[in-house]
Design a protein around this motif. Structure first.
Motif, PDB file in Angstrom:
ATOM      1  N   PRO A 196      31.682  55.507  35.060  1.00 38.17           N
ATOM      2  CA  PRO A 196      32.767  54.997  35.922  1.00 38.17           C
ATOM      3  C   PRO A 196      32.300  53.900  36.864  1.00 38.17           C
ATOM      4  CG  PRO A 196      32.767  57.405  35.867  1.00 38.17           C
ATOM      5  CD  PRO A 196      31.477  56.958  35.266  1.00 38.17           C
ATOM      6  N   ALA A 197      31.118  54.071  37.451  1.00 33.44           N
ATOM      7  CA  ALA A 197      30.610  53.067  38.381  1.00 33.44           C
ATOM      8  C   ALA A 197      30.287  51.763  37.662  1.00 33.44           C
ATOM      9  CB  ALA A 197      29.373  53.601  39.092  1.00 33.44           C
ATOM     10  N   LEU A 198      29.725  51.853  36.465  1.00 36.18           N
ATOM     11  CA  LEU A 198      29.361  50.641  35.735  1.00 36.18           C
ATOM     12  C   LEU A 198      30.600  49.886  35.265  1.00 36.18           C
ATOM     13  CD1 LEU A 198      26.316  51.876  33.615  1.00 36.18           C
ATOM     14  CD2 LEU A 198      26.334  50.774  35.859  1.00 36.18           C
ATOM     15  N   LEU A 199      31.617  50.594  34.797  1.00 33.46           N
ATOM     16  CA  LEU A 199      32.844  49.913  34.394  1.00 33.46           C
ATOM     17  C   LEU A 199      33.575  49.322  35.595  1.00 33.46           C
ATOM     18  CD1 LEU A 199      34.384  52.175  31.595  1.00 33.46           C
ATOM     19  CD2 LEU A 199      33.135  50.028  31.366  1.00 33.46           C
ATOM     20  N   PHE A 200      33.431  49.951  36.753  1.00 30.07           N
ATOM     21  CA  PHE A 200      34.079  49.412  37.948  1.00 30.07           C
ATOM     22  C   PHE A 200      33.503  48.045  38.315  1.00 30.07           C
ATOM     23  CE2 PHE A 200      34.874  49.084  42.534  1.00 30.07           C
ATOM     24  CZ  PHE A 200      36.244  49.321  42.557  1.00 30.07           C
ATOM     25  N   LEU A 201      32.272  47.775  37.902  1.00 26.93           N
ATOM     26  CA  LEU A 201      31.665  46.474  38.171  1.00 26.93           C
ATOM     27  C   LEU A 201      32.416  45.332  37.491  1.00 26.93           C
ATOM     28  CD1 LEU A 201      27.854  47.308  37.864  1.00 26.93           C
ATOM     29  CD2 LEU A 201      29.170  46.953  39.958  1.00 26.93           C
ATOM     30  N   LEU A 202      33.283  45.633  36.536  1.00 23.35           N
ATOM     31  CA  LEU A 202      34.072  44.580  35.899  1.00 23.35           C
ATOM     32  C   LEU A 202      34.940  43.844  36.911  1.00 23.35           C
ATOM     33  CD1 LEU A 202      35.216  46.435  32.652  1.00 23.35           C
ATOM     34  CD2 LEU A 202      33.558  44.571  32.800  1.00 23.35           C
ATOM     35  N   PHE A 203      35.327  44.520  37.993  1.00 24.38           N
ATOM     36  CA  PHE A 203      36.204  43.893  38.973  1.00 24.38           C
ATOM     37  C   PHE A 203      35.471  42.869  39.840  1.00 24.38           C
ATOM     38  CE2 PHE A 203      38.531  47.875  38.148  1.00 24.38           C
ATOM     39  CZ  PHE A 203      39.772  47.337  37.820  1.00 24.38           C
ATOM     40  N   MET A 204      34.166  42.804  39.753  1.00 29.52           N
ATOM     41  CA  MET A 204      33.439  41.784  40.520  1.00 29.52           C
ATOM     42  C   MET A 204      33.326  40.482  39.744  1.00 29.52           C
ATOM     43  SD  MET A 204      29.416  42.875  40.230  1.00 29.52           S
ATOM     44  CE  MET A 204      28.505  42.674  38.701  1.00 29.52           C
ATOM     45  N   ILE A 205      33.753  40.472  38.483  1.00 27.59           N
ATOM     46  CA  ILE A 205      33.615  39.283  37.630  1.00 27.59           C
ATOM     47  C   ILE A 205      34.905  38.467  37.692  1.00 27.59           C
ATOM     48  CG2 ILE A 205      33.115  38.463  35.313  1.00 27.59           C
ATOM     49  CD1 ILE A 205      31.840  41.157  34.716  1.00 27.59           C
ATOM     50  N   PRO A 206      34.840  37.198  38.048  1.00 29.68           N
ATOM     51  CA  PRO A 206      36.047  36.349  38.004  1.00 29.68           C
ATOM     52  C   PRO A 206      36.596  36.250  36.582  1.00 29.68           C
ATOM     53  CG  PRO A 206      34.302  35.292  39.275  1.00 29.68           C
ATOM     54  CD  PRO A 206      33.673  36.476  38.594  1.00 29.68           C
ATOM     55  N   LEU A 207      37.916  36.217  36.501  1.00 27.02           N
ATOM     56  CA  LEU A 207      38.552  36.099  35.198  1.00 27.02           C
ATOM     57  C   LEU A 207      38.250  34.743  34.574  1.00 27.02           C
ATOM     58  CD1 LEU A 207      42.064  37.601  36.036  1.00 27.02           C
ATOM     59  CD2 LEU A 207      40.240  38.695  34.740  1.00 27.02           C
ATOM     60  N   PRO A 208      38.219  34.674  33.246  1.00 28.59           N
ATOM     61  CA  PRO A 208      38.076  33.352  32.607  1.00 28.59           C
ATOM     62  C   PRO A 208      39.200  32.416  33.039  1.00 28.59           C
ATOM     63  CG  PRO A 208      37.765  35.112  31.007  1.00 28.59           C
ATOM     64  CD  PRO A 208      38.239  35.769  32.264  1.00 28.59           C
ATOM     65  N   PHE A 209      38.901  31.111  33.073  1.00 29.43           N
ATOM     66  CA  PHE A 209      39.858  30.144  33.611  1.00 29.43           C
ATOM     67  C   PHE A 209      41.178  30.178  32.844  1.00 29.43           C
ATOM     68  CE2 PHE A 209      41.767  25.910  33.396  1.00 29.43           C
ATOM     69  CZ  PHE A 209      42.043  25.695  34.739  1.00 29.43           C
ATOM     70  N   THR A 210      41.108  30.237  31.513  1.00 27.28           N
ATOM     71  CA  THR A 210      42.346  30.221  30.721  1.00 27.28           C
ATOM     72  C   THR A 210      43.183  31.461  30.996  1.00 27.28           C
ATOM     73  OG1 THR A 210      41.091  31.187  28.881  1.00 27.28           O
ATOM     74  CG2 THR A 210      41.370  28.794  28.898  1.00 27.28           C
ATOM     75  N   VAL A 211      42.533  32.621  31.124  1.00 31.21           N
ATOM     76  CA  VAL A 211      43.259  33.860  31.406  1.00 31.21           C
ATOM     77  C   VAL A 211      43.865  33.814  32.801  1.00 31.21           C
ATOM     78  CG1 VAL A 211      43.038  36.357  31.649  1.00 31.21           C
ATOM     79  CG2 VAL A 211      41.800  35.169  29.834  1.00 31.21           C
ATOM     80  N   ALA A 212      43.078  33.378  33.787  1.00 32.37           N
ATOM     81  CA  ALA A 212      43.573  33.310  35.160  1.00 32.37           C
ATOM     82  C   ALA A 212      44.724  32.311  35.278  1.00 32.37           C
ATOM     83  CB  ALA A 212      42.441  32.920  36.103  1.00 32.37           C
ATOM     84  N   HIS A 213      44.618  31.167  34.594  1.00 34.99           N
ATOM     85  CA  HIS A 213      45.681  30.157  34.661  1.00 34.99           C
ATOM     86  C   HIS A 213      46.957  30.671  34.014  1.00 34.99           C
ATOM     87  CE1 HIS A 213      47.352  26.145  35.033  1.00 34.99           C
ATOM     88  NE2 HIS A 213      47.710  26.185  33.765  1.00 34.99           N
ATOM     89  N   SER A 214      46.826  31.364  32.898  1.00 32.84           N
ATOM     90  CA  SER A 214      48.010  31.900  32.223  1.00 32.84           C
ATOM     91  C   SER A 214      48.677  32.980  33.067  1.00 32.84           C
ATOM     92  CB  SER A 214      47.611  32.459  30.856  1.00 32.84           C
ATOM     93  OG  SER A 214      48.715  33.039  30.203  1.00 32.84           O
ATOM     94  N   LEU A 215      47.875  33.898  33.620  1.00 28.89           N
ATOM     95  CA  LEU A 215      48.438  34.941  34.473  1.00 28.89           C
ATOM     96  C   LEU A 215      49.069  34.363  35.727  1.00 28.89           C
ATOM     97  CD1 LEU A 215      45.713  37.746  34.264  1.00 28.89           C
ATOM     98  CD2 LEU A 215      48.002  37.775  33.272  1.00 28.89           C
ATOM     99  N   SER A 216      48.426  33.350  36.295  1.00 27.46           N
ATOM    100  CA  SER A 216      48.959  32.748  37.515  1.00 27.46           C
ATOM    101  C   SER A 216      50.319  32.112  37.270  1.00 27.46           C
ATOM    102  CB  SER A 216      47.973  31.707  38.048  1.00 27.46           C
ATOM    103  OG  SER A 216      48.474  31.081  39.206  1.00 27.46           O
ATOM    104  N   GLY A 217      50.468  31.418  36.145  1.00 26.05           N
ATOM    105  CA  GLY A 217      51.763  30.814  35.840  1.00 26.05           C
ATOM    106  C   GLY A 217      52.855  31.851  35.661  1.00 26.05           C
TER     107      GLY A 217
END
Length: 334
Positions: free
Chosen positions: A158-179
């Protein structure tokens, strides 16, 4: 009389010792297993240090993103909370200490390190930093699997998978979600304002309310709020002791709660622009609303928990009730 007094006196230490024993059961200690965990801990510490050295450029890039991008400023807290999760699950170290053999070359560890190599190679060939960060987490899984076997992975996952939240999303994914989030926030806020009687028109991502034009910019999409609140909800579900269905509902409900909180922020800002003027609206939008969004989302999450408590009733296996003076079912042969 003397015998009765002695009997009562002897019963007092018995109850006290029982209460002490129950409190000890509630607070598990790892001290009895420290000798068996010493060697795996030393080997694991050396391997993690080597892993940090190998991934220093990746970790430095993560730290820069946390410092410079407000959407990922929560990244500094994620590793600290991961360490807290490891400590809160320390009672599971007993299964690691009771392994039949000393730390050995585990096939699971080889598999995780192989996955780490594939991800890092893909990151180098395709230029995707996100894959490199995933490779670091795969390497951490490999360290735990190599040193402590599958019991260590069950303790740390659980602790190791929680570390995923410290990683910024890829630009294409973040741009698509933001729109998509901008569109949802614009039309939902406009609909809410129309419901309470304001003449609102939308043009793209701009809310037209009288003489005021309120643009829902990319920074106002709510992506940062969504990412942080989903991470918070995930951390809560890992830590609290509730059924798996409740935990799933909590994580899934964090998505609409974060979106709703952002829509209320934009709608209230437009309301302030129309009623109190431009200066008050800008102050609410840039200062007050930003501070209120997270407490508002936490209140809505608390309401979800209360709703689950009222709708879902936990069942426990209890022994049948017996009435004093009446024979029990076993005594009557029923």
């Amino acid at each position: 009389m003397v015998n009765v007094v002695n009997t009562q006196a002897s019963s007092i230490p018995t109850s006290a010792s029982a209460s002490v024993g129950s409190s000890a059961d509630r607070q598990p200690s790892i001290r009895p297993f420290l000798p068996a965990l010493l060697l795996p801990g030393l080997i694991g510490s050396v391997l993690i240090a080597l892993l940090l050295l190998c991934f220093y450029p990746t970790l430095a890039a993560l730290g820069k993103a946390w410092r410079t991008n407000p959407e990922y400023s929560h990244g500094f807290v994620v590793p600290l909370f991961a360490v807290f999760l490891l400590w809160s699950r320390r009672q599971r170290l007993e299964s690691v200490a009771q392994r039949p053999s000393a730390p050995a070359f585990s096939l699971w560890g080889i598999g995780f390190f192989g996955l780490m190599g594939v991800l890092r190679l893909g990151a180098a060939l395709m230029g995707i930093d996100y894959l490199d960060s995933l490779a670091f987490i795969a390497g951490l899984f490999g360290v735990f699997a190599l040193v402590g076997g599958w019991p260590a992975v069950r303790w740390a996952w659980p602790a190791l998978l929680f570390l995923l939240f410290m990683i910024p999303l890829p630009f294409t994914v973040a741009h698509s979600l933001s729109g998509s989030l901008r569109s949802i926030a614009t039309f939902s806020s406009a609909y809410l304002l129309q419901t309470i009687g304001f003449p609102v028109v939308t043009e793209g991502h701009v809310i037209l309310l009288g003489e005021h034009h309120i643009a829902v910019a990319e920074a106002c999409s709510g992506l940062s709020m969504l990412y942080v609140f989903v991470a918070l909800a995930t951390g809560v579900t890992i830590y609290i002791d509730r059924p798996w269905f409740d935990r799933l509902v909590i994580v899934l409900s964090s998505l609409p709660i974060a979106i709703l909180a952002n829509c209320l922020r934009i709608a209230f800002t437009a309301f302030a622009f129309q009623v109190a003027g431009k200066e008050m609206g800008e102050w609410i939008f840039h200062d007050l609303a930003g501070w209120v969004m997270m407490p508002l989302a936490l209140v809505m999450m608390w309401l979800v928990l209360k709703f689950l408590d009222q709708v879902l009733v936990a069942t426990t296996a209890e022994s049948p009730l017996t009435v004093r003076g009446l024979p029990s079912a076993s005594a009557t042969g029923a």
